[in-house]
Each structure stands twice: as structure tokens, then as C-alpha cells.
Design a protein around this motif. Structure first.
Motif: not given
Length: 654
Positions: A336-353
Motif C-alpha cells: 500500500l505504500a511501496g516500502i519493502p522490509m529492510f532490516v526490521e519491520p517498518f511498523f517497529l522502527t522510528p521511521a514509522s512516524l
């Protein structure tokens, strides 16, 4: 020798050796539980290399775990002569090492769903799951033999723990203090070296990624590592570190994730403002779909999803299509947003903000309404938060389902994760029928999931024919999809809709092809239009991945503004320029043309002709002319990804 063994230093040495043994026993249990993943590729030479790496990481982990015990054992204090002190040390040793072994055995099971050792983010992943205790209890019951292994190992530690005996020093206080002080001084640098994983000056302490030097396949990293090490070494770590592979100008030249669609006047294949329904089907690996496997399994193979096979005759799909991650959390950002998983799930990183403009946000600019549906608890897996962040107008979860008097509420709950697929898909349809057109509706199913149950009324209808428990769940979900489409076909909006069916990730596999490093990511990606405006067929000229779905849809719908996506518009991108990427146990896997390259962040470790060498046995490292160019492209993709995550550049200023 006898006196030494009962001295403080001797007891410490014996108990460290015992810790090595129990760590290795838990690794043997891990290997046994996942034997089908590792056995096709294990060799004696490879096993020796894996063992070498395992000892390095076990040394680091067990010294972390036993640091307090060793300090208290060797500390030169006379109060240690009390029996309560030695009893306390025994309890400390057994509890800390027991927890370490328990984490290893838990990962022996959880590895089957993630393909890697757990890191500290696992606690965030399940933080909002109200049913986590029932899930854990269910796992204990279904893997009772691992519980027995755990009990046996704890008993072994308790019985074999070596107590120090202070009588060996006699009445010579000077010997008592000298021996323990010297032991502590000797142990301290050895402890530091062991924890760091190296005695070489100037080297960094080993991390999870160092496992790659002992393996031949990314999945083997989990066998080299142990869970305590992965947990400890990921505490407080920043998952996104921007590498310095090349200058910023060079990075922008080699790879640019900004997609600039064709203008409305020269856009081809534009279908207008059709409705969009995206069905993210839990665990729908390509292996389960018969018609997608005639070339690699056999013409007689029927699979477990007869309805989906019938739908494929009227759909556009791809011979080479891949997930960007291994867990459900990875699917939403990719699709839905064109963001693959690199290193850690996107939801669980500060970048999710970070600010993210997903598919619903873009379509809102074109007048679309939108809704996201998932039958789990409303805060489950972070789905509702991410749906809101990328622009969905409405979220329908377990709360909304239970508020509907038309359905059975919690009586339709599967007891672990979510509402059963059949009733929840009907609930989804009820709410789609109330949406203003054009609309985007996305639903995430849940029933094709561990613990692999189906509703009681279907237990005799759907069986695990084929050897894996998930097969009955896949059959049930296929039936639920058939009933969804049967009713949807009667709605006035149906013929003006693009349907997308895609798996979140793969799951249990039977055939060797789907146990390879690439097969673990092989999923269907299906586009279907009832009016036939998307020509049906199976494209074998392109590589498709989850991150391509939104760009391709936006092309069909006539979206004209630039946006950020780590994927391709499969309609306008030349076939030879399409690509796919995923992150497998610290290894980036990059596919382009006929080749798959594996890159550990610093160097290429393997390259295969994946279309002909389907079992990935012939490593062409250093032999493929395309290797250098592919490595440069992948480095640019990684650097773009990391820099944009860290700099909050996932959107285009409007």
C-alpha cells in the motif's frame, strides 16, 4: 586437579562449559524442529563451518547471560562461604541460562513464520495482542516435546552445576584472596574478548550480520546465531543506518524512487476512475495455487485453491512474483505504500512516524473514499495505526464487527487472531456497499494462519490433504473468497472494479522449490477486472513484487502526480528494467533479468540464474558479467532507502 575443580575458578570454568552444552543442545532442538528447511543443503564441510560460527556466537551470548554469575563467583569476598550464597548462585545460573534456552526453543517454532532469529522488536510486534497468553499456551500444548526438552535441560543444569568449595583454600586467607583476585583479573579480559567475538584490536564487536561469514545460504544464519545474542545485540540499535556506498549525486543517478507518471494526455492503459478492492490473503503462498505450479511441480498438480484457479483464467498474473517480507507486518507497507522490509519491520522502527503517502492518500486526491478491513483486535499488529497514517478514511476491525447485529460477534472469533474469513468477508461486502464511488477497499484475511484451525462446522469438509496442516485452512479461505465474489458479482459496482489478490507472505511448504532462499518469498500477485479491461494472462517477461502493486494501480487509474515508491509501474517500466528485492536474515536478495544476487551489506556472496537453476545450487559468484552493475544498483537502492527513512523523505512536497 580435584582441588582446582572445586575452587571458584574451577567451578566457573565447569559451569561455563555446561552452558556451552545446553546452548548447543537447544540448537540441536532448533535444527530438528526445522530439519526440512536445512537438510537438503547440509554437508559435512558446511556443518563444520556452521558449528564454528555457532561457537563464536554462543560464547558471546553465554558470557552476556552469565556475566553476573561469573562476577559473583569470582569476587573475593568471604561472605561467599555461606551456603546460602552458593545456593543463590545455583539459582541465578539455572534461571538465567534457563531463560536463554527457553528463548532458543521458542524461536525453533517462531522461525517457521519469520525465517530468522527474533530481535528485541518481537516484543513490540506482539505488544498489542490481547490474546498472546492463549497463543503461547497453545504453542506449549502443540509442541509439548520441546517443553520436555526444556525440562530435561533445566534438570541437567541443576544436577550438573558445580559448587565451589572454600575448604580447598584451608585457613590461608592470603591464598583465598589472591586466587580469586587473579581469577577475576584473568577472566575480565577473556570475558570482553568472548563478548566482542574477537581478540583483534580495532575490530568492532560482532553483530547479527557477522553470522553471514559462516554460511552458504541466508537461512542458515538462524542456525549459526542464538536467540539470546540476537535479542541482546538488538537492544537500542538503530535499524536504519545510511551507508556511504557512493556520493549522493551518484545515488540519485543510479536509482531514483520517485515515480513520475505519464500525463493524462499521453497515458496508456488508463482505465479511468475504477473502484479498487485489494484482498491481502493471509499466507497464500504460490505453492498452494495449482495452475501457477505446472512448470515447477507438475501438470497434474491441483493445489488447494480451486476457486482461485478458476479466477486466474480471467486475470492478469505473473510467473515471477515475490513478497518483500516474511511476516504480516511487512505486507501493508509494501503493498500500500511501496516500502519493502529492510532490516526490521517498518511498523517497529522510528521511521514509522515519518510522513507517508500511501495508495489511499493518492486516490483521495482523485476523489476516492477508502476503508480498511481486518478482523483482528483493532490495535492488532499496528494495522489500524498504519491505515490511518497512509490515508484510509475508515477502519473496520473486531470492534465494528461485534457491533453489527447481523453477525455472531465473538462467536465468530477464531479464538486466537481474528474473525473467521467467511463471515468477515461478508461483513466487508456489507460495508463496501455503503461506500461512495469511486472507492478503495482493502481487506486483510486471517484464517490461513497458525494454529491452522477451521470453523467447527467445516472440520469434516476441509482436511490437511497434502501433508501440511495449513492446507485445510487454505481450502477454507478459498471457499470464503468464492462466496465473497459470488455475492460481489451481484452488486452494481462490481463490473467497474479492479480486484487485486495478493498474499502477505508464504507459509508451510511441502515442495523443495518453495524452501529455497527465493521460494520462501514466492507469492501470487493477481489483477482481475470483471469487464475484461485488464487483459488476462500470465506474464513471464517481468519481475513483480508487492511494492509494484500501488504504482501499477495508480497508472491504470490515471494518477498523474509524482510520488515515492520502492517499486515499479509494471505497465510503463520496460520488462528488462523490472526488479525485486527482499531481506533475508541479514542478506539482501536482488533480482533482475534472469539473475538473483545475494549481498550482505558489504560484498556479494552469491549470484544465481534463478529461472533455470531453480534450486539455487550453482553459485556464479565472480562469473556473471552483470554482477558489478547489479551490485551498484542494489547499493543505490539500499542507500536511497536508508537515507530517506532517516531524513523523513518518503513523500513529495505538494
Amino acid at each position: 586437579m580435584k582441588k582446582f575443580l572445586h575452587s571458584n575458578a574451577g567451578a566457573a570454568v565447569m559451569n561455563v562449559l555446561l552452558a556451552y552444552l545446553v546452548f548447543m543442545l537447544s540448537r540441536v532442538a532448533f535444527l530438528a524442529e526445522n530439519w526440512s528447511v536445512y537438510s537438503p543443503y547440509l554437508t559435512w564441510k558446511g556443518a563444520g563451518q556452521l558449528l564454528q560460527g555457532a561457537l563464536v556466537f554462543d560464547t558471546s551470548a553465554l558470557l552476556y547471560v552469565n556475566a553476573l554469575y561469573l562476577l559473583l563467583e569470582l569476587l573475593p569476598l568471604h561472605l561467599k562461604e555461606r551456603r546460602k550464597w552458593t545456593s543463590g548462585l545455583r539459582w541465578l545460573y539455572v534461571v538465567t541460562n534457563g531463560l536463554a534456552v527457553a528463548s532458543n526453543l521458542c524461536d525453533a517454532v517462531y522461525f517457521q513464520y519469520t525465517g530468522r532469529r527474533s530481535t528485541v522488536t518481537v516484543f513490540s510486534e506482539f505488544a498489542n495482542e490481547g490474546n498472546i497468553m492463549s497463543i503461547i499456551l497453545g504453542e506449549f500444548l502443540s509442541h509439548w516435546y520441546l517443553v520436555l526438552v526444556m525440562a530435561a535441560i533445566v534438570f541437567l543444569m541443576w544436577r550438573c552445576f558445580t559448587r565451589s568449595d572454600y575448604s580447598v583454600y584451608g585457613k590461608r586467607r592470603w591464598l583465598y584472596y589472591t586466587a580469586q583476585a587473579v581469577s577475576l583479573l584473568v577472566a575480565a579480559p577473556l570475558l570482553i574478548i568472548g563478548v566482542r567475538g574477537s581478540a583483534t584490536a580495532g575490530t568492532r564487536p560482532i553483530t547479527v550480520s557477522n553470522a553471514n561469514q559462516y554460511i552458504s545460504r541466508p537461512v542458515e544464519a538462524a542456525l549459526v546465531l542464538n536467540t539470546p545474542f540476537s535479542l541482546i545485540r538488538s537492544i537500542g540499535k538503530k535499524p536504519y543506518i545510511t551507508p556511504d556506498y557512493m556520493s549522493r549525486d551518484e545515488m540519485e543517478r543510479v536509482y531514483q524512487p520517485i515515480i513520475r507518471p505519464a500525463t493524462a494526455t499521453d497515458s496508456t492503459n488508463c482505465l479511468g476512475k475504477k473502484n479498487v478492492v485489494i484482498l491481502i490473503v493471509e499466507s497464500m503462498g504460490k505453492e498452494y495455487v495449482g495452475s501457477l505450479n505446472h512448470s515447477n511441480i507438475g501438470e497434474d498438480y491441483k493445489g488447494y485453491m480451486p476457486f482461485l484457479d478458476s479466477l486466474l483464467t480471467r486475470s492478469l498474473t505473473f510467473e515471477y512474483s515475490f513478497a518483500n517480507g516474511r511476516i504480516s507486518m511487512d505486507a501493508m507497507p509494501a503493498i500500500l505504500a511501496g516500502i519493502p522490509m529492510f532490516v526490521e519491520p517498518f511498523f517497529l522502527t522510528p521511521a514509522s512516524l515519518n510522513e507517508v503517502h500511501g495508495l489511499p492518500w493518492h486516490l483521495k486526491q482523485m476523489g476516492y473514499s477508502s476503508a480498511f478491513f481486518h478482523g483482528g483486535h483493532n490495535i492488532s499488529m499496528g494495522f489500524s495505526a498504519f491505515a490511518h497514517a497512509i490515508g484510509y478514511d475508515t477502519y473496520y476491525g473486531l470492534d465494528e464487527y461485534c457491533a453489527s447485529k447481523k453477525y455472531g460477534g465473538m462467536d465468530d472469533f477464531d479464538g486466537k487472531w481474528a474473525i473467521w474469513d467467511e463471515p468477515f468477508l461478508q461483513f466487508t461486502l456489507d460495508n463496501i456497499n455503503t461506500m461512495r464511488e469511486p472507492f478503495l477497499a482493502t481487506t486483510f484475511t486471517a484464517s490461513s494462519h497458525h494454529p491452522y484451525n477451521v470453523p467447527e462446522k467445516y472440520e469434516s469438509t476441509f482436511t490437511d490433504e497434502g501433508g501440511n496442516p495449513i492446507h485445510k485452512c487454505v481450502r477454507y479461505s478459498d471457499m470464503a473468497l468464492r462466496r465473497f465474489f459470488e455475492r460481489a458479482s451481484q452488486q452494481p459496482w462490481y463490473n467497474n472494479t479492479i480486484f487485486v489478490l495478493v498474499a502477505d507472505h508464504t507459509n508451510q511448504s511441502t515442495h523443495p522449490f518453495y524452501k529455497t532462499d527465493l521460494g520462501l518469498y514466492s507469492i501470487p500477485i493477481i489483477f482481475f477486472t470483471p469487464d475484461g479491461s485488464i487483459a488476462p494472462g500470465v506474464r513471464s517477461d517481468v519481475l513483480a513484487q508487492q511494492t509494484d502493486i500501488s504504482p501499477t494501480l495508480l497508472h491504470w487509474l490515471g494518477y498523474t502526480k509524482p510520488y515515492v515508491s520502492f517499486g515499479c509501474d509494471l505497465l510503463s517500466t520496460p520488462a528488462e528494467q523490472t526488479w525485486a528485492v527482499n531481506y533475508n536474515n541479514g542478506i539482501y536478495q536482488y533480482l533482475k533479468g534472469d539473475l538473483m544476487m545475494q549481498f550482505d551489506g558489504e560484498k556479494v556472496i552469491a549470484i544465481y540464474h534463478f529461472k533455470t537453476d531453480t534450486m539455487l545450487r550453482d553459485n556464479l559468484l565472480g562469473k556473471a558479467p552483470e554482477q558489478a552493475a547489479m551490485e551498484h544498483e542494489l547499493k543505490a537502492i539500499i542507500q536511497q532507502y536508508m537515507s530517506r527513512m532517516n531524513e523523513n523523505r518518503l513523500t513529495i512536497p505538494q
